[in-house]
Design a protein around this motif. Structure first.
Motif, PDB file in Angstrom:
ATOM      1  N   HIS A 137      34.376  49.240 -10.721  1.00 56.85           N
ATOM      2  CA  HIS A 137      34.674  47.972 -10.063  1.00 56.85           C
ATOM      3  C   HIS A 137      34.916  46.956 -11.154  1.00 56.85           C
ATOM      4  O   HIS A 137      33.987  46.516 -11.828  1.00 56.85           O
ATOM      5  CB  HIS A 137      33.527  47.540  -9.139  1.00 56.85           C
ATOM      6  N   ASP A 193      33.278  40.687  -6.313  1.00 57.12           N
ATOM      7  CA  ASP A 193      33.695  40.398  -4.941  1.00 57.12           C
ATOM      8  C   ASP A 193      32.886  39.236  -4.395  1.00 57.12           C
ATOM      9  O   ASP A 193      31.663  39.215  -4.532  1.00 57.12           O
ATOM     10  CB  ASP A 193      33.452  41.621  -4.046  1.00 57.12           C
ATOM     11  N   HIS A 222      37.058  39.203   1.838  1.00 55.12           N
ATOM     12  CA  HIS A 222      36.424  38.814   0.562  1.00 55.12           C
ATOM     13  C   HIS A 222      37.484  38.588  -0.490  1.00 55.12           C
ATOM     14  O   HIS A 222      38.627  38.997  -0.339  1.00 55.12           O
ATOM     15  CB  HIS A 222      35.418  39.874   0.111  1.00 55.12           C
ATOM     16  N   HIS A 236      38.438  39.554  -4.269  1.00 56.38           N
ATOM     17  CA  HIS A 236      38.157  40.386  -5.430  1.00 56.38           C
ATOM     18  C   HIS A 236      38.766  39.660  -6.626  1.00 56.38           C
ATOM     19  O   HIS A 236      39.955  39.379  -6.646  1.00 56.38           O
ATOM     20  CB  HIS A 236      38.784  41.778  -5.246  1.00 56.38           C
TER      21      HIS A 236
HETATM   22 ZN   LIG Z   1      36.330  44.151  -5.558  1.00 52.85          ZN
END
Ligand SMILES: [Zn+2]
Length: 485
Positions: A347, A351, A428, A430
């Motif tokens: 990742h 987020d 959301h 990112h």
């Molecule tokens: Zn993300």
């Protein structure tokens, strides 16, 4: 297809200042809500709790809760500056600027004329339901005159936008025909029309207020807002202070009892009456034992910014968080199991869970290099910040209108809105941060400072800065001496 016609929008420098510390400003806004709205405060406290739980536990948290709810404040009153050097403020004696256009000389009121009695102004106060038409009827003026006045110029239509309580003055000739009409819009502006042959000429008087420098200081017992209010600072000045120190101090979470501030600011007067405040000229803020300084400086091009007293920048090149009031739902993690793909996939960003439509801000000044779909990222914006840095914002529901590849954006500018496009389980943002092509954790990367005062302005800046800092010392000492008496 192509964007060859795209013109990079130009943003005034002030935008940059406005954008800086927006996070702090918004948090302060919640703290600023009148004390009756305890619910709002509770919401803020809960938000803080959520975020704090994710971070290392804060020992002072309960103190902070008390601080947010308690209302007792040590107060110190503002003190008029008695001696100010010329470079510190612009003292304009009140002067009247005629901003109107009229080809004929405007009728001049006779001053203490003993001869023929001059027509007098009769004052009418606008009552609920009154329109200019009603005021004309009451004054015995014809509909034709009303038409002549209202249609004499675009500006004259300002007389049709009446507020209850507004005063409108009429002046008639011997035959009851309208000679002139005037009305004060606020403490600085008066609009007026004068008969000019068959028509009427509009003019606007704008009074330049006298600007003086004032000093205020305070010590915080509960919230910055209450301490600032007790020190005599307007809401506007409090917000300015929160913006100015917003990179150094987290006003929502890091304010402690005993924090203090000293401010030199502009105050506007007309005929010895205070009509408002202007800019903060210099300030010091002590937070948890550390003192931060700020000096407002206007460069040769007329651009004003705040610097630390030593000339270094108050701003960082990036703000930490691109969305307000969002919860961090997933952190930077090189070995994460992807929630949609269900396999180990790094990742590479952070987020932020937030409602669809929440505005997303560019974290730094830069040039947009991508606006559009980008595989699993969905609707994505990528911004290049000089040669070293690049940021990416994914899963947007939509982009800010007019945003396209090649657009220049400034720090804090809204570039799009939170959504769930691409591979996302819910709405959301990112957010990714790259340094020289390598992904880094946006939450821990050391953010670079903005440029310091340019070399060409340094001498002038240091002279002003030393003067203002000395003035802060002197005023603080004077006030202490007075309190001792
Ligand atoms: Zn993300």
């Amino acid at each position: 297809m192509g964007h060859h016609k795209s013109k990079s929008p130009r943003y005034p420098k002030s935008h940059l200042m406005a954008a800086s510390g927006i996070a702090a400003a918004l948090s302060i806004f919640l703290l600023v809500i009148p004390t009756t709205e305890v619910e709002a405060k509770k919401t803020l406290v809960q938000l803080d709790l959520q975020e704090l739980r994710l971070e290392a536990s804060e020992p002072a948290l309960s103190e902070e809760l008390d601080a947010l709810i308690s209302e007792t404040v040590t107060l110190t009153s503002p003190l008029e500056l008695t001696s100010t050097s010329e470079s510190m403020h612009t003292t304009a004696s009140p002067e009247v600027v005629q901003a109107g256009i009229s080809l004929q000389p405007v009728a001049v009121e006779p001053v203490a004329s003993v001869a023929a009695p001059a027509p007098e102004w009769n004052s009418v106060t606008v009552a609920p339901g009154d329109t200019l038409s009603i005021l004309f009827q009451n004054a015995g003026l014809s509909a034709n005159t009303l038409h002549a006045v209202v249609n004499s110029s675009k500006d004259a239509k300002a007389f049709t936008r009446l507020r209850v309580g507004q005063e409108v003055d009429f002046k008639m000739d011997d035959e009851g025909q309208l000679l002139g009409m005037r009305s004060k819009l606020n403490s600085l502006e008066t609009i007026r029309i004068d008969r000019d042959g068959d028509s009427y000429a509009f003019s606007k008087d704008v009074i330049e207020p006298e600007v003086s420098t004032r000093f205020a200081n305070g010590s915080i017992d509960s919230s910055l807002f209450l301490a600032a209010q007790n020190a005599g600072l307007s809401h506007n000045l409090t917000m300015q202070m929160a913006n100015i120190f917003g990179y150094d101090v987290d006003f929502a979470r890091e304010i402690r009892q005993g924090d203090s501030f000293e401010v030199l600011f502009e105050e506007k007067h007309v005929d010895d009456q205070r009509v408002g405040t202007g800019n903060i000229l210099a300030a010091r803020f002590t937070n948890r034992g550390k003192t931060y300084t700020a000096v407002r400086y206007t460069d040769r091009n007329g651009q004003s910014s705040y610097y630390r007293a030593d000339g270094t920048s108050m701003r960082k090149a990036f703000i930490r968080t691109p969305v307000e009031f969002a919860r961090i739902s997933s952190r930077f993690n090189p070995g994460r199991r992807h929630p949609v793909l269900n396999k180990i996939r790094a990742h590479k960003g952070v987020d932020y869970a937030a409602a669809t439509g929440t505005p997303i801000k560019a974290t730094g000044d830069g040039r947009v290099v991508h606006v559009g779909r980008k595989g699993g990222y969905g609707n994505t914006v990528v911004i290049k910040h000089g040669q070293t840095y690049q940021t990416l914002y994914a899963h947007m529901s939509r982009y800010a209108s007019g945003l396209r590849a090649g657009s220049n954006v400034s720090q804090g500018q809204v570039i799009g809105y939170v959504g769930a496009t691409g591979l996302a389980t819910g709405p959301h943002l990112h957010y990714e941060f790259q340094v020289n092509g390598t992904h880094v954790d946006p939450l821990s990367v050391k953010l670079p400072a903005s440029d310091p005062i340019p070399q060409s302005e340094r001498t002038a800046f240091m002279t002003l800065s030393n003067q203002l800092m000395a003035s802060l010392d002197q005023q603080g000492a004077t006030q202490l001496a007075q309190l001792d008496d």
